[in-house]
Design a protein around this motif. Structure first.
Motif, PDB file in Angstrom:
ATOM      1  N   ARG A 524     -29.621  31.895  14.031  1.00 63.04           N
ATOM      2  CA  ARG A 524     -29.634  30.555  14.244  1.00 63.04           C
ATOM      3  C   ARG A 524     -30.850  29.769  14.981  1.00 63.04           C
ATOM      4  NH1 ARG A 524     -24.252  32.225  14.808  1.00 63.04           N
ATOM      5  NH2 ARG A 524     -24.587  32.434  17.189  1.00 63.04           N
ATOM      6  N   TRP A 525     -31.367  30.575  15.998  1.00 61.87           N
ATOM      7  CA  TRP A 525     -32.464  30.007  16.831  1.00 61.87           C
ATOM      8  C   TRP A 525     -33.743  30.024  15.914  1.00 61.87           C
ATOM      9  CZ3 TRP A 525     -30.770  33.874  21.186  1.00 61.87           C
ATOM     10  CH2 TRP A 525     -29.893  33.209  21.843  1.00 61.87           C
ATOM     11  N   GLU A 687     -25.295  31.896  25.149  1.00 64.07           N
ATOM     12  CA  GLU A 687     -25.988  31.525  23.813  1.00 64.07           C
ATOM     13  C   GLU A 687     -26.100  29.910  23.908  1.00 64.07           C
ATOM     14  OE1 GLU A 687     -25.444  31.130  18.995  1.00 64.07           O
ATOM     15  OE2 GLU A 687     -24.061  32.583  20.346  1.00 64.07           O
ATOM     16  N   ASP A 688     -25.114  29.065  24.286  1.00 67.86           N
ATOM     17  CA  ASP A 688     -25.244  27.702  24.185  1.00 67.86           C
ATOM     18  C   ASP A 688     -26.360  27.334  25.293  1.00 67.86           C
ATOM     19  OD1 ASP A 688     -23.414  27.154  22.308  1.00 67.86           O
ATOM     20  OD2 ASP A 688     -21.896  27.089  23.782  1.00 67.86           O
ATOM     21  N   GLY A 691     -29.590  28.218  24.372  1.00 71.72           N
ATOM     22  CA  GLY A 691     -30.100  26.950  23.090  1.00 71.72           C
ATOM     23  C   GLY A 691     -30.581  26.150  24.019  1.00 71.72           C
ATOM     24  N   ARG A 692     -29.886  25.389  24.998  1.00 69.72           N
ATOM     25  CA  ARG A 692     -30.368  24.380  25.701  1.00 69.72           C
ATOM     26  C   ARG A 692     -31.892  24.592  26.472  1.00 69.72           C
ATOM     27  NH1 ARG A 692     -25.058  23.362  26.389  1.00 69.72           N
ATOM     28  NH2 ARG A 692     -24.517  24.672  28.278  1.00 69.72           N
ATOM     29  N   GLU A 695     -34.258  24.035  24.096  1.00 70.96           N
ATOM     30  CA  GLU A 695     -34.597  22.684  23.851  1.00 70.96           C
ATOM     31  C   GLU A 695     -35.232  22.047  25.068  1.00 70.96           C
ATOM     32  OE1 GLU A 695     -30.925  20.679  22.994  1.00 70.96           O
ATOM     33  OE2 GLU A 695     -30.742  22.295  21.018  1.00 70.96           O
TER      34      GLU A 695
END
Length: 709
Positions: A524-525, A687-688, A691-692, A695
């Motif tokens: 996904r990343w 994981e969340d 991801g942040r 970003e």
């Protein structure tokens, strides 16, 4: 520019090391033309000690050519040897004489090979060493041999002469017969390394040397040795040092007798005195010695020693109903099963009747002792066929631990016996520790194992991710770390559940869960990234015992649609402690799959350097113990510098773990470390959150930019 400078410096350093090595060899390294004069185009500084000529006098035949230096009677023979070898593309070896600048005649040994130089021309490269002293020794020995040849050839005992470094100079027919050779010449031609090829027990030649140095002789030196056909015998040696006229060492000289028959008789007597006649196991006499040895070893190494008292359940019923013959068969079968459960440093003994004792060495975790005890109970509980019928026999096990439960054999046996009766009172077919605390630990471990099995079934394990950055703090990779939160136990630390998983075989399903989650997250990343992140996952050494681990990883990669090049598998050096050949095969299969391989915890083991050379590793991860204190402890800094330098010299990617402050980061970056990981940059996050983090930082973690650091 900086990298080019580093490469240039590295090239210069390597050149300086090579130059120092070549020019300090005792002998002359050379390159010469394949012409009539053997015109030298390079010679090492050892040429002066060898021939008396300085390098400038030999290069280009300035003062003399090597053809002139070679003794006239040897020139044609030497040239024939070299030209035949070059013509067939083989290496050559030639022994001949030279005349030095001062007129001295020396014997030399030359080894070399024909190669193409940088312009494609055929040249000869090799090394020439002075063997004058060795030749003189051989000549002296040959002269002495003529005087004693008749006695030597017809002696009933084996007679030998050897060099200090383990080569036979002479051997008689009796020695050849003892060692199983057809002739003395065959023995000397084949048995060229006494230390490695003769003695069964390593280090016996070193003991021989020490005795010689201390006493000038050895008397009745008994050793087990290999014969030519691979069988072994016992010999007794008497030997002394032979000195020359000026007291110089000539050789070792001595005699050998075959004492196998006497030794076998002694071993039979010792075995009858120290072993149980029915099972062949150590008896009570030998058990006491093994316990004392185990206590001494545990004291020296800081490990536990576990003493396990075993009493079979229902043995009396079988012995009474089927007879003593069936009872004896049962005892022999149990003895074999117990022996199969233990490692070579451990001992299983029979005290008498249906009582056995285990002496378990070298355990530093109670959990591993518990795993062994569970395996023992399972082995004993397997069905046994007696008189055509199937029987089930259980056992009650009592455990005493050194040093907590006693400091000598008698006390430990007594406490293990007490614990065994506690096991019987608890319902038989179980084990009990002598101390309440260890029983609590055992119960907790069994509870943890059951909870883990339930968590694996319910997919309750999760993965957290810790970024790895380059020297500019750009995120280039991430390590996947297993996490487990239990409804009753709360957050269970990996150092609690990973050992249990390894000891119970749960590590394989746990690893599959971690790999599946990590691969999916990486997919996904990396879909949105021009330069994908590399996902690092630890592989337990236990997984290398699985026949299909490479296939399983390949299947999970296909399932996640993730390229193998985006995955790095981290291993520790304990992978290589057992079957290293299998480890090489598995690692090679992983390389063929396309993943990269990293050695984790580099610097904490005793043999990491040999593994870096032998195995197909791409990355080394400097252990956090070499990072902690690096900014203010010079010894730590020196070791870290050396580790990084070694990794860079071997062209490995060097990653530092446990980086917790800016000073450590700056030091490691300056030393050339490639990647960094630690709390300075980010803790492991979900994981969340990861991801942040990608970003919010744009892929670069600045000193004060990480909201999760």
């Amino acid at each position: 520019m900086r990298r080019a400078s580093l490469l240039s410096t590295e090239t210069v350093n390597r050149s300086r090391v090579l130059d120092t090595l070549v020019n300090n060899l005792e002998g002359m390294a050379y390159r010469c033309l394949n012409d009539a004069h053997w015109t030298m185009v390079f010679v090492s500084r050892g040429c002066e000690a060898l021939s008396g000529y300085a390098p400038t006098q030999l290069l280009g035949n300035h003062t003399a050519s090597w053809e002139q230096i070679t003794h006239p009677e040897d020139r044609d023979r030497v040239r024939d040897i070299i030209e035949q070898a070059i013509g067939s593309g083989q290496r050559f070896s030639a022994q001949y004489r030279i005349t030095t600048l001062s007129g001295q005649i020396k014997h030399v040994l030359e080894r070399g090979v024909g190669v193409l130089d940088e312009q494609g021309a055929l040249v000869v490269e090799g090394f020439i060493e002075d063997i004058t002293e060795r030749q003189a020794t051989l000549d002296a020995l040959q002269h002495a041999e003529l005087r004693y040849r008749h006695i030597f050839e017809h002696a009933s005992e084996g007679v030998f002469q050897t060099t200090r470094d383990g080569y036979y100079l002479a051997a008689n027919p009796a020695l050849a017969q003892i060692y199983g050779y057809d002739s003395a010449d065959a023995l000397m031609a084949d048995l060229s390394d006494i230390d490695r090829r003769l003695y069964v027990k390593p280090g016996r030649r070193e003991v021989f040397h020490r005795l010689m140095q201390a006493q000038g002789q050895v008397l009745n030196f008994e050793s087990e040795v290999y014969r030519c056909d691979g069988t072994s015998i016992w010999i007794s040696e008497n030997a002394h040092v032979v000195l020359g006229p000026q007291g110089e060492f000539i050789c070792y000289e001595g005699t050998v007798q075959d004492i196998s028959e006497r030794r076998h008789y002694q071993e039979q007597l010792e075995r009858q005195a120290n072993h149980d006649l029915l099972t062949g196991l150590p008896n009570r006499v030998l058990l006491g010695d093994r316990i004392e040895q185990g206590i001494a070893r545990a004291t020296r190494l800081g490990y536990y020693l576990a003493l396990v008292f075993i009493d079979l359940d229902n043995f009396k019923f079988i012995n009474d109903s089927l007879g003593h013959a069936a009872g004896d068969e049962l005892l022999k079968e149990v003895a074999a099963r117990l022996s199969g459960c233990l490692r070579s440093p451990d001992t299983v003994a029979r005290l008498g009747g249906d009582e056995f004792v285990l002496v378990i060495n070298d355990h530093y975790r109670t959990y591993s002792v518990i795993s062994l005890l569970e395996r023992v109970l399972k082995e004993i509980a397997r069905p046994i066929m007696l008189s055509g019928r199937e029987f089930h026999v259980g056992a009650s096990l009592g455990v005493a631990m050194y040093p907590s439960d006693g400091d000598d054999a008698q006390i430990l046996l007594k406490h293990a016996d007490v614990a065994m009766y506690a096991a019987k009172n608890r319902g038989r077919n179980n084990f009990q520790f002598f101390t309440r605390e260890l029983n609590r630990v055992a119960d907790e471990r069994l509870h943890l194992e059951a909870a883990m099995r339930a968590a694996l079934e319910s997919q309750s394990f999760t993965v957290h991710y810790q970024p790895k950055v380059d020297h500019r703090r750009r995120i280039v990779g991430v390590e996947a770390l297993a996490r487990w939160t239990h409804p009753e136990l709360g957050a269970v630390a990996p150092d609690r559940f990973i050992p249990v998983a390894e000891e119970t075989g749960l590590i394989l399903p746990l690893t599959r869960i971690i790999l599946r989650q990590a691969f999916a997250a990486a997919r996904r990343w990396n879909q949105q990234r021009a330069k994908p992140l590399c996902m690092a996952v630890n592989l337990s050494p236990q997984l290398f015992l699985s026949d299909d681990i490479v296939a399983q990883v390949a299947g999970l990669l296909r399932e996640a649609d993730l390229p193998a090049s985006q995955v790095e598998l981290e291993i520790t050096e304990s992978v290589f402690m057992g079957d290293s050949e299998r480890a090489v095969a598995v690692l090679s299969d992983f390389k063929a799959l396309g993943v990269t391989l990293a050695m984790d915890d580099f610097g904490t083991g005793y043999s990491s350097l040999s593994y870096l050379r032998r195995f197909p590793l791409d990355t080394i991860k400097i252990d956090r113990s070499l990072v902690t204190g690096i900014e203010h402890e010079e010894e730590v800094a020196m070791i870290a510098r050396a580790a990084i330098s070694l990794g860079k010299s071997l062209r490995k990617t060097v990653v530092a773990e446990g980086v917790e402050n800016q000073a450590q980061f700056d030091f490691l970056r300056y030393q050339g470390c490639d990647e960094f990981q630690g709390y300075l940059l980010s803790r492991p996050v979900s994981e969340d959150d990861f991801g942040r983090l990608l970003e919010q930082t744009g892929g670069t973690i600045l000193p004060a930019a990480s909201p999760v650091a």
